[in-house]
Design a protein around this motif. Structure first.
Motif, mmCIF file in Angstrom:
data_model
loop_
_atom_site.group_PDB
_atom_site.id
_atom_site.type_symbol
_atom_site.label_atom_id
_atom_site.label_comp_id
_atom_site.label_asym_id
_atom_site.label_seq_id
_atom_site.Cartn_x
_atom_site.Cartn_y
_atom_site.Cartn_z
ATOM 1 N N ALA A 182 30.185 82.212 81.316
ATOM 2 C CA ALA A 182 30.928 81.095 81.912
ATOM 3 C C ALA A 182 30.731 79.805 81.125
ATOM 4 O O ALA A 182 31.049 78.722 81.613
ATOM 5 C CB ALA A 182 30.514 80.886 83.361
ATOM 6 N N GLY A 183 30.220 79.932 79.900
ATOM 7 C CA GLY A 183 30.106 78.778 79.033
ATOM 8 C C GLY A 183 28.753 78.098 79.077
ATOM 9 O O GLY A 183 27.820 78.507 79.769
ATOM 10 N N VAL A 184 28.670 77.025 78.281
ATOM 11 C CA VAL A 184 27.462 76.204 78.168
ATOM 12 C C VAL A 184 27.698 74.896 78.913
ATOM 13 O O VAL A 184 28.717 74.230 78.730
ATOM 14 C CB VAL A 184 27.135 75.914 76.688
ATOM 15 N N HIS A 185 26.735 74.557 79.751
ATOM 16 C CA HIS A 185 26.788 73.351 80.564
ATOM 17 C C HIS A 185 25.906 72.294 79.905
ATOM 18 O O HIS A 185 24.796 72.605 79.462
ATOM 19 C CB HIS A 185 26.273 73.707 81.969
ATOM 20 N N TYR A 186 26.395 71.061 79.832
ATOM 21 C CA TYR A 186 25.658 69.990 79.144
ATOM 22 C C TYR A 186 25.150 68.959 80.153
ATOM 23 O O TYR A 186 25.803 67.940 80.409
ATOM 24 C CB TYR A 186 26.554 69.340 78.080
ATOM 25 N N PRO A 187 23.962 69.205 80.741
ATOM 26 C CA PRO A 187 23.437 68.293 81.757
ATOM 27 C C PRO A 187 23.065 66.921 81.182
ATOM 28 O O PRO A 187 22.845 65.980 81.941
ATOM 29 C CB PRO A 187 22.201 69.029 82.280
ATOM 30 N N LEU A 196 30.523 68.567 81.653
ATOM 31 C CA LEU A 196 31.128 69.227 80.492
ATOM 32 C C LEU A 196 30.645 70.663 80.388
ATOM 33 O O LEU A 196 29.433 70.932 80.393
ATOM 34 C CB LEU A 196 30.783 68.479 79.194
ATOM 35 N N VAL A 197 31.588 71.586 80.283
ATOM 36 C CA VAL A 197 31.303 73.002 80.051
ATOM 37 C C VAL A 197 32.215 73.473 78.924
ATOM 38 O O VAL A 197 33.431 73.257 78.966
ATOM 39 C CB VAL A 197 31.539 73.853 81.305
ATOM 40 N N LEU A 198 31.625 74.113 77.903
ATOM 41 C CA LEU A 198 32.399 74.641 76.777
ATOM 42 C C LEU A 198 32.147 76.133 76.633
ATOM 43 O O LEU A 198 31.050 76.609 76.938
ATOM 44 C CB LEU A 198 31.997 73.942 75.474
ATOM 45 N N PRO A 199 33.135 76.887 76.151
ATOM 46 C CA PRO A 199 32.927 78.324 75.946
ATOM 47 C C PRO A 199 31.819 78.571 74.922
ATOM 48 O O PRO A 199 31.634 77.776 73.986
ATOM 49 C CB PRO A 199 34.269 78.815 75.391
ATOM 50 N N SER A 200 31.095 79.656 75.099
ATOM 51 C CA SER A 200 30.080 80.074 74.128
ATOM 52 C C SER A 200 30.632 81.272 73.362
ATOM 53 O O SER A 200 30.733 82.376 73.900
ATOM 54 C CB SER A 200 28.775 80.441 74.846
ATOM 55 N N THR A 201 30.999 81.039 72.093
ATOM 56 C CA THR A 201 31.767 82.026 71.326
ATOM 57 C C THR A 201 30.990 82.536 70.111
ATOM 58 O O THR A 201 31.574 82.820 69.071
ATOM 59 C CB THR A 201 33.104 81.406 70.870
ATOM 60 N N TYR A 227 24.858 79.509 88.042
ATOM 61 C CA TYR A 227 23.590 79.254 87.369
ATOM 62 C C TYR A 227 23.775 79.606 85.892
ATOM 63 O O TYR A 227 23.916 80.777 85.541
ATOM 64 C CB TYR A 227 22.475 80.106 87.976
ATOM 65 N N PHE A 228 23.782 78.593 85.035
ATOM 66 C CA PHE A 228 24.067 78.794 83.619
ATOM 67 C C PHE A 228 22.827 79.248 82.841
ATOM 68 O O PHE A 228 21.697 78.859 83.164
ATOM 69 C CB PHE A 228 24.525 77.480 82.976
ATOM 70 N N GLY A 229 23.071 80.000 81.755
ATOM 71 C CA GLY A 229 22.000 80.254 80.800
ATOM 72 C C GLY A 229 21.611 78.965 80.092
ATOM 73 O O GLY A 229 20.447 78.727 79.786
ATOM 74 N N HIS A 230 22.594 78.134 79.792
ATOM 75 C CA HIS A 230 22.402 76.809 79.187
ATOM 76 C C HIS A 230 23.190 75.805 80.019
ATOM 77 O O HIS A 230 24.395 75.720 79.869
ATOM 78 C CB HIS A 230 22.935 76.749 77.753
ATOM 79 N N PHE A 231 22.732 74.990 80.812
ATOM 80 C CA PHE A 231 21.430 74.911 81.429
ATOM 81 C C PHE A 231 21.655 74.372 82.821
ATOM 82 O O PHE A 231 22.377 73.386 82.987
ATOM 83 C CB PHE A 231 20.527 73.950 80.624
#
Length: 315
Positions: A182-187, A196-201, A227-231
């Motif tokens: 579900a992408g990377v979340h930038y806390p 901000l959430v961007l795809p992890s490709t 619950y994101f892997g990042h972060f």
């Protein structure tokens, strides 16, 4: 070693910051306080001391850990699995069917990560310890794991980022541990009021169609939390889906344009960073904000995966 207090996300779920890449709020380990103490993600081996310290701060000992689940076997999520398992005598490791053999024999994981991270590999990931086969539990799509009287986790096959990726549904919080799908979340942008959430490709199994299908499966669940892997965790689940589905075709289209120009992933990373930076700066984010250092690294790795996907598609 600089540590932080574990983040309290929900009555029974905490997040221990693993300081991946030496950075705060990059990757972490989720702790689910059920009858069978369950952890999700270990991060790379340098994160193991942070997990140990975080558990101690939460009042748990290593022999209380019963399950360690990794969403997928990329080293920033599972590189420390074997090392940490050595310290948890009563724990089993839970993994996707396509990931199990690589935890037992991590040689190909090491080879792939060396190709991406080159001279930084040792400092970021060493040591990588094999997981004993008899301590592995494999969970396929739709299978479950009961960790408490009122909590049975469910596993969903969720490719797109990687073929050895599953997500974990927690019925108590109606939340999904989505790893990187579900992408990377930038806390880092939370203080600025941005989500901000961007795809992890990243390479080498990125597939946009599979990613979109996995996200549609999340949508069907009517989740309250991701619950994101990042972060970290968000309750803005629909916004997550919208951002990933917005940026995914942009990433691929920019990759196609770069390849058509006869250029490589470095140029793609630069173009993607400019696209994201334009949007952030329009929202009032300074070009000197700490998030840009993280974005630069992420988009370089994402660009490698996009170019790899497009080149395979051409064949």
């Amino acid at each position: 070693m600089t540590t932080t207090e574990p983040l309290h996300l929900e009555q029974r779920i905490h997040l221990i910051d693993g300081f991946d890449l030496g950075l705060p709020r990059r990757t972490g380990t989720y702790v689910i306080a059920e009858e069978e103490l369950t952890l999700i993600e270990t991060g790379p081996s340098p994160s193991v001391p942070y997990i140990r310290e975080g558990l101690n701060k939460l009042g748990y000992s290593l022999d209380q850990v019963k399950y360690i689940i990794v969403t997928h076997i990329h080293l920033d999520h599972a590189g420390g699995a074997g090392l940490f398992l050595q310290e948890c005598p009563n724990a089993k490791m839970v993994v996707h069917p396509k990931g199990a053999r690589h935890l037992v024999d991590p040689s190909r994981l090491i080879e792939g990560a060396r190709a991406v991270y080159r001279e930084q590999f040792e400092s970021l990931f060493d040591p990588i310890v094999p997981v004993p086969e008899d301590r592995l539990i494999v969970k396929a799509d739709g299978e479950t794991l009961t960790i408490g009287p009122g909590c049975t986790l469910e596993f969903l096959d969720s490719p797109g980022h990687a073929n050895h990726h599953f997500s974990i549904y927690d019925p108590v919080s109606n939340g999904m541990f989505t790893g990187d799908t579900a992408g990377v979340h930038y806390p880092q942008l939370k203080e600025n009021g941005l989500h901000l959430v961007l795809p992890s490709t990243s390479p080498n199994q990125f597939d946009p169609d599979k990613m979109l299908h996995s996200i549609s499966r999340y949508r069907e669940r009517g989740l309250d939390r991701i619950y994101f892997g990042h972060f970290g965790m968000t309750d803005q689940v629909e916004d997550v889906y919208q951002q990933v589905t917005k940026w995914l075709p942009v990433f691929v289209a920019e990759g196609e344009a770069v390849l058509a120009d006869g250029l490589g992933f470095e140029e793609l990373a630069s173009r993607l960073l400019n696209r994201v930076a334009d949007e952030l700066q329009t929202a009032g984010i300074s070009a000197h904000h700490e998030v840009f250092g993280i974005l630069k690294l992420d988009l370089e790795v994402c660009s490698m995966g996009i170019i790899d996907y497009l080149q395979k598609r051409q064949k």
